[in-house]
Design a protein around this motif. Sequence first.
Motif, PDB file in Angstrom:
ATOM      1  N   GLN A  18       0.883  -1.165  -0.010  1.00 10.85           N
ATOM      2  CA  GLN A  18       0.104  -0.007  -0.141  1.00 10.85           C
ATOM      3  C   GLN A  18       0.741   1.397  -0.101  1.00 10.85           C
ATOM      4  OE1 GLN A  18      -2.957   0.106   3.243  1.00 10.85           O
ATOM      5  NE2 GLN A  18      -3.462   2.208   2.773  1.00 10.85           N
ATOM      6  N   GLU A  78      -4.243  -2.379  -1.950  1.00  6.47           N
ATOM      7  CA  GLU A  78      -4.558  -0.927  -2.054  1.00  6.47           C
ATOM      8  C   GLU A  78      -3.591   0.021  -2.601  1.00  6.47           C
ATOM      9  OE1 GLU A  78      -7.268   0.267   0.039  1.00  6.47           O
ATOM     10  OE2 GLU A  78      -7.857  -1.241   1.206  1.00  6.47           O
ATOM     11  N   THR A 113      -4.413   3.876  -2.420  1.00  7.36           N
ATOM     12  CA  THR A 113      -4.886   4.613  -1.564  1.00  7.36           C
ATOM     13  C   THR A 113      -3.859   5.715  -1.114  1.00  7.36           C
ATOM     14  OG1 THR A 113      -5.988   2.607  -0.694  1.00  7.36           O
ATOM     15  CG2 THR A 113      -5.648   4.434   0.783  1.00  7.36           C
ATOM     16  N   GLN A 151      -3.920   8.275  -9.117  1.00 13.51           N
ATOM     17  CA  GLN A 151      -4.693   6.978  -9.091  1.00 13.51           C
ATOM     18  C   GLN A 151      -4.943   6.419 -10.451  1.00 13.51           C
ATOM     19  OE1 GLN A 151      -7.540   6.210  -6.113  1.00 13.51           O
ATOM     20  NE2 GLN A 151      -9.105   5.709  -7.355  1.00 13.51           N
ATOM     21  N   THR A 189      -8.777  -3.821  -2.383  1.00 13.13           N
ATOM     22  CA  THR A 189      -8.906  -2.378  -1.990  1.00 13.13           C
ATOM     23  C   THR A 189     -10.316  -2.515  -1.311  1.00 13.13           C
ATOM     24  OG1 THR A 189      -9.495  -0.311  -3.053  1.00 13.13           O
ATOM     25  CG2 THR A 189     -10.213  -2.291  -4.329  1.00 13.13           C
ATOM     26  N   HIS A 190     -10.510  -1.130  -0.678  1.00 16.24           N
ATOM     27  CA  HIS A 190     -11.919  -0.910  -0.003  1.00 16.24           C
ATOM     28  C   HIS A 190     -12.819  -0.127  -0.997  1.00 16.24           C
ATOM     29  CE1 HIS A 190      -9.629   2.572   0.917  1.00 16.24           C
ATOM     30  NE2 HIS A 190     -10.830   2.982   1.077  1.00 16.24           N
ATOM     31  N   ASP A 191     -12.270   0.293  -1.890  1.00 14.03           N
ATOM     32  CA  ASP A 191     -12.846   1.285  -3.047  1.00 14.03           C
ATOM     33  C   ASP A 191     -13.176   0.787  -4.214  1.00 14.03           C
ATOM     34  OD1 ASP A 191     -13.321   3.731  -4.496  1.00 14.03           O
ATOM     35  OD2 ASP A 191     -11.381   4.567  -3.980  1.00 14.03           O
ATOM     36  N   SER A 223     -12.459   9.940   5.518  1.00 10.65           N
ATOM     37  CA  SER A 223     -11.527   9.223   4.525  1.00 10.65           C
ATOM     38  C   SER A 223     -10.791   8.287   5.106  1.00 10.65           C
ATOM     39  CB  SER A 223     -10.479  10.481   4.162  1.00 10.65           C
ATOM     40  OG  SER A 223      -9.784  10.871   5.488  1.00 10.65           O
TER      41      SER A 223
END
Lengths: 616, 297
Positions: free
Chosen positions: A113, A197, A200, A207, A229-231, A525
């Motif tokens: 990350q 990630e 991030t 990105q 990822t969490h996105d 965030s």
Amino acid sequence: MLDMHEAGRAPATGTGNWALRVRNLRIELPQGGDIVDEVSFDIARGEVLGLVGESGSGKTTVGMALLAYARGGARITGGEIWINAAGGPVNILAHDGPALRRLRGAAVAYVPQDPASALNPALSLQTQLAEVLEAHEPGLSAAEKDRRIRESMDDVGLRGDAAFLARYPHQLSGGQQQRIGIAMAILLRPAVIVLDEPTTGLDVSTQNRILEVVRRLCDEHHIGALHVTHDLSVISAIADRMLVMYSGRVIELGSVADVFNRPHHPYSQALLSAVPELLSRSALVAVPGSPARPSERPPGCFFAPRCALAEGACQAAAPPLALCEPDHEVACHKAGAVATNAPMHLPDPDPVPARPVLDVAGLHVAYGRLKVLKGVSFSVHKGECLAIVGESGSGKSTLSRAIVGLVQGARPGLSFHGEALHPHARKRTTPQRQKIQYIFQSPFNSLNPRQTVASILGLVHDTFNRTGADERQRACIRALNLVGLPARTMNLFPDEMSGGERQRTSIARALLSNPEILVCDEVTSALDVSVQASIVNLLKRLMEEQGLTIVFVTHDLALVRNIAHRVLVLEHGVVAELGPVGQVIDHPAHPYAQELLHNARQGDLTLRVARQGEGG
Amino acid sequence: MVDMASPMDIPAERPKRAWAATLRTAFGYRRTRIGAAITLAILVIALAGPFLAPYEPSAFISKPFAKPGAEFWLGTDVRGRDVLSRLLYGGLAVVWMSVAAATIGMILGASVGMLAAYSRGWLAEVLMRVMDVFLALPTIILVLMVVSLLGPQKWLVVVLVGISHMPQVARVSQGVAADVAGRDFVLFAEALNVPRWKILLREILPNIMTPLLVEYGIRIVWSIAGIAALSVMGYGIQPPEADWGLLINENRGRLATRPLPVLAPAILIALFALGVNLMAEGLSATISGVARKTGAK
């Protein structure tokens, strides 16, 4: 999909089009109990599989397990991880010692990350990249090494000349550092890369460029990638298929378009409804409650306690992963009943009457010789939510801290209800300090870990009131209830709460002083998307019920659409644009605002899905 | 949905379990338990000793350097006093003096370190540079000089040894406090105009307590060594009082033939230092997690 499971029983002996096969992976905690269990999936060559899940879902644990590595005392206790490496299929879990070290990097590589902490600050790029080659292919000539390094640098779109390679990590931007991380991972041409990630903390435009590089490399070199990822917008941008994890189990697996358009698990559905949209305001739906810790998981389906559709069968037995439509698997007893609700679109809010409470007139802030804010002017109107947006380095955080008087080097330029505000909080009057409250970005950093919530809140109450202990306790509990926390929260320490609960506590602490203005600095965030939805809904409710005025600092323009009345775009310490939310987002006038919006549109989830739908 | 409990449902205030948890983990290590056992034994000898001693510590009861036997278990010393009795009487001073000196050093050093960490700017510079100057001075010579000038008094030794700890403690606390001082909850308290002393005591101190506790252990060990050395050299406790350091000094002339009157107090001093040190190590391993990773006990 079915034949892949057949293959799973007689694991991968043939080569073929697959890159990775994971079967029944189980990872246990040292004190017993599992973090992850029954995880099986495949990745084809050249395919990007997106792995999504919220904090504690086990997604990073699975990602690291692909390198036969477990963190913090956890152990991989079951399953097989087959990698279709150059020399033939290998089960990485069956190896250890030097054999395992050879496989790590050569067969499966990892992109962390935070490249800034993964690269050695004391070594030049050339040295670090060469080290990878030397460790795995000791016989390589210097010329051959240089050629391979240049090739990888080309692959990630960086200059491969000696001057650039002589640089040190700190001489690169965050995006360049991450490209080096990727170059290092593909240097040995692994069959599989794990990206944890990787974007991030990077700006949207950076990105987007990194994701393009990853996508292209997987296509060109037929690398199978697991992108953790969490996105969800990252998933939509890069992945072919996606896997949703909850409480250490795979709950849904299918193509990105299928899962996005027809989620069959109530949790996937909830996650998608919690994502704010850029092009129109929608009602964000938050999932009630929070995931159970590994030791406290309920019997049956782990999601049942938070699920609106749960019934007897859900508490009785855990649902197996099963096909719900071709190439789309889901683990839910009620999969057929999950409705794909179209998001509820709302009109943009009417502007509030122009009654300024806070005036910023020609505000300058400098850290030493570095000018961060160069004459910023605007007003905040009573009852509105003013969003302040900009990329990192635009000065938006400095601006928010200047409003509460927490920056050194600010010049006067603020007034509250017509009275001048001193640049430093300590020099302001008590009512001024009381009426302007600040909420910090990270709820993990803004609450003293050695104090109970009662003690944290009590300090604020005692600062502005002189009352007995009973009245103090009542006031604190009132504030907690306002943010949706029960009274028993009073006796918890911050580390006994989830991120969302901590951020609520932070908001309760601000509300205790009965503020007029709440300055929120990137308050969501550090939070998961479903938790973000609940915090945004809470702030909206407080605006309506308490008549609060909110200054909302963020880099997320979709979030802005969902909460703000007006938007201020900040570029390098100067106001680039200021206007109603619909106007700024739909028809930005300033070139910088246009660029920001362009990048945001590229990353925007709904647009992507729509485009994928059109493309078939 | 969340349940909105009434104030009645709140259980009574709980102990600050962060501390308790750290101590519990620390006592999971064998070295902590051994250290605690040794320290406890020394404390029992030092505190209960005077009540158990068979003779008055300064009574001349036999010829000098009598052999150990049924009457005098550890023999007699240079002046014919019972060694066991002097040993049992002689621990108290070194124990309280070293703990007191370490405490003084901790309070002074932690105050300076925290103040420097929190204030930053010129005050921090001045404070830490003064500490550097202190650090550069040869402590033991300084202590000897002052004691020679003012006369050997227990409180003076305690204060001087305490002050000698200050710069080290200040450095350690400045390091850990600087981390905490930059965190958001401290900023929040500043935005509320909470008085600075209250921020130091309420927000910062509790967050650096555990490393300070480890440092406290180390400081006690150093105090034991320093104070014992001073009394061996005759700068601490004065004859005819009984004291472990003094015992070594008085009897060292016959070390070759009658080692016990020298060795017994030396061993007790060493054990005390060892015990405290083991406890400090166990605690510090708990914080850093080193022992957990390497599997050390």
